[in-house]
Scaffold this motif. Structure first.
Motif, PDB file in Angstrom:
ATOM      1  N   THR A  71       0.851  -1.187   0.000  1.00  0.00           N
ATOM      2  CA  THR A  71       0.000   0.000   0.000  1.00  0.00           C
ATOM      3  C   THR A  71       0.882   1.231   0.000  1.00  0.00           C
ATOM      4  O   THR A  71       1.740   1.393   0.875  1.00  0.00           O
ATOM      5  CB  THR A  71      -0.930   0.026   1.223  1.00  0.00           C
ATOM      6  OG1 THR A  71      -1.774  -1.137   1.207  1.00  0.00           O
ATOM      7  CG2 THR A  71      -1.812   1.265   1.197  1.00  0.00           C
ATOM      8  N   THR A  73       1.208   5.374   0.079  1.00  0.00           N
ATOM      9  CA  THR A  73       0.525   6.592   0.501  1.00  0.00           C
ATOM     10  C   THR A  73       1.498   7.763   0.419  1.00  0.00           C
ATOM     11  O   THR A  73       2.703   7.579   0.261  1.00  0.00           O
ATOM     12  CB  THR A  73      -0.008   6.462   1.940  1.00  0.00           C
ATOM     13  OG1 THR A  73       1.089   6.140   2.814  1.00  0.00           O
ATOM     14  CG2 THR A  73      -1.068   5.389   2.044  1.00  0.00           C
ATOM     15  N   GLU A  99      -1.573  -1.354  -3.956  1.00  0.00           N
ATOM     16  CA  GLU A  99      -2.647  -0.383  -3.767  1.00  0.00           C
ATOM     17  C   GLU A  99      -2.010   1.007  -3.790  1.00  0.00           C
ATOM     18  O   GLU A  99      -1.355   1.413  -2.832  1.00  0.00           O
ATOM     19  CB  GLU A  99      -3.370  -0.618  -2.437  1.00  0.00           C
ATOM     20  CG  GLU A  99      -4.071  -1.965  -2.331  1.00  0.00           C
ATOM     21  CD  GLU A  99      -5.294  -2.042  -3.226  1.00  0.00           C
ATOM     22  OE1 GLU A  99      -5.841  -0.972  -3.575  1.00  0.00           O
ATOM     23  OE2 GLU A  99      -5.703  -3.164  -3.572  1.00  0.00           O
ATOM     24  N   GLU A 101      -2.365   4.586  -3.379  1.00  0.00           N
ATOM     25  CA  GLU A 101      -3.228   5.616  -2.806  1.00  0.00           C
ATOM     26  C   GLU A 101      -2.507   6.965  -2.715  1.00  0.00           C
ATOM     27  O   GLU A 101      -2.911   7.851  -1.957  1.00  0.00           O
ATOM     28  CB  GLU A 101      -3.715   5.178  -1.427  1.00  0.00           C
ATOM     29  CG  GLU A 101      -4.540   3.881  -1.464  1.00  0.00           C
ATOM     30  CD  GLU A 101      -4.943   3.393  -0.092  1.00  0.00           C
ATOM     31  OE1 GLU A 101      -4.587   4.083   0.897  1.00  0.00           O
ATOM     32  OE2 GLU A 101      -5.600   2.338   0.005  1.00  0.00           O
ATOM     33  N   ASP A 103      -1.448  10.660  -3.567  1.00  0.00           N
ATOM     34  CA  ASP A 103      -2.116  11.831  -4.125  1.00  0.00           C
ATOM     35  C   ASP A 103      -1.123  12.683  -4.918  1.00  0.00           C
ATOM     36  O   ASP A 103       0.066  12.723  -4.598  1.00  0.00           O
ATOM     37  CB  ASP A 103      -2.717  12.693  -3.008  1.00  0.00           C
ATOM     38  CG  ASP A 103      -3.861  11.996  -2.282  1.00  0.00           C
ATOM     39  OD1 ASP A 103      -4.621  11.281  -2.967  1.00  0.00           O
ATOM     40  OD2 ASP A 103      -3.968  12.154  -1.059  1.00  0.00           O
TER      41      ASP A 103
END
Length: 265
Positions: A71, A73, A99, A101, A103
């Motif tokens: 994941t 981020t 994943e 995620e 931004d």
């Protein structure tokens, strides 16, 4: 004494039979598997940190790993960095999934302003390669998410448009729906002939001055479509007639828009 010993043997055997395997084994099978999974996750985490996240463009990105699923981020400056990050992490061995995620940070640009910038940048991106008039790439922006559509002369032209959008500040996401015109010697001949017929006409050669505002020509299996914006209805009609005059053309769809008139849906 012998009788006593004979009596003890069955009793000891019975006690041994009641001891569970888990009491004998130092670790259960589940514990061993969990330990192995944790070791794999730690190794994947280290590989990502050493091979990907040490790059300066990913300084604000963090990765966590559970059961070999990564994941991601944090933030990156432009959308192309998010794509690059995803590709690099997917190359790490033994991962089961990613994943993403992350931004896209950077300035917030109004959709209309961002759309105008992209249209101009994409229009000029292939100047000098002789394919500008054969690309009819559309741009739509909603909440910073860009959708590219229309047609492109070749895969390089389509990929260039995607790269321009992916590297522009303010773009949060890119959806590529560009159709690439099929490779065909016949279409190439028709394409060049239509170009000469249209741009060679005195009242239409003014559209060759600005690469961002040409009459755009798409050819797919002998079918010609004209795109772009012209000054008046007469130029639109003449362009369609000139394209129709080219030998080998099966059909002409005249999608030219007249400046100041509402676009037809």
């Amino acid at each position: 004494m012998k009788n006593v010993l004979r009596g003890l043997v069955p009793a000891v055997a019975a006690v041994l039979l009641t001891i569970s395997p888990s009491a004998v084994a130092p670790h259960s099978t589940a514990a061993i598997a969990q330990s192995a999974d944790a070791g794999l996750d730690n190794q994947i985490q280290a590989d990502i940190q050493n091979n990907v996240l040490k790059r300066s463009q990913f300084k604000n990105v963090k990765a966590s790993v559970q059961n070999a699923v990564v994941t991601l981020t944090g933030t990156v400056d432009v959308y192309s960095q998010k794509e690059d990050l995803d590709k690099r992490v997917h190359r790490i061995k033994r991962i089961k999934g990613v994943e993403n995620e992350v931004d896209v940070a950077g300035p917030e640009v109004p959709d209309a302003e961002l759309q105008d910038k992209l249209i101009r940048a994409i229009s000029y991106s292939r100047v000098g390669y002789g394919t500008t008039a054969f690309n009819a790439i559309s741009v739509n922006v909603q909440n910073g998410a860009v959708t590219l559509g229309g047609t492109a002369y070749g895969p390089v032209d389509a990929d260039t448009a995607v790269a321009v959008a992916s590297n522009m500040k303010g773009v949060k996401d890119v959806n590529n729906e560009i159709q690439v015109d099929p490779v065909s010697p016949m279409d190439d001949r028709i394409r060049l002939a239509v170009y000469r017929a249209v741009y060679g006409f005195p009242s239409l050669n003014k559209y060759a001055i600005d690469p961002a505002q040409p009459i755009r020509i798409s050819v797919r299996n002998g079918n010609v479509t004209l795109f772009g914006v012209v000054i008046n209805q007469g130029d639109k009609d003449v362009a369609g007639i000139r394209a129709n005059s080219v030998p080998g053309v099966f059909s002409v769809t005249n999608n030219l828009q007249v400046a100041g008139q509402p676009e037809k849906k």
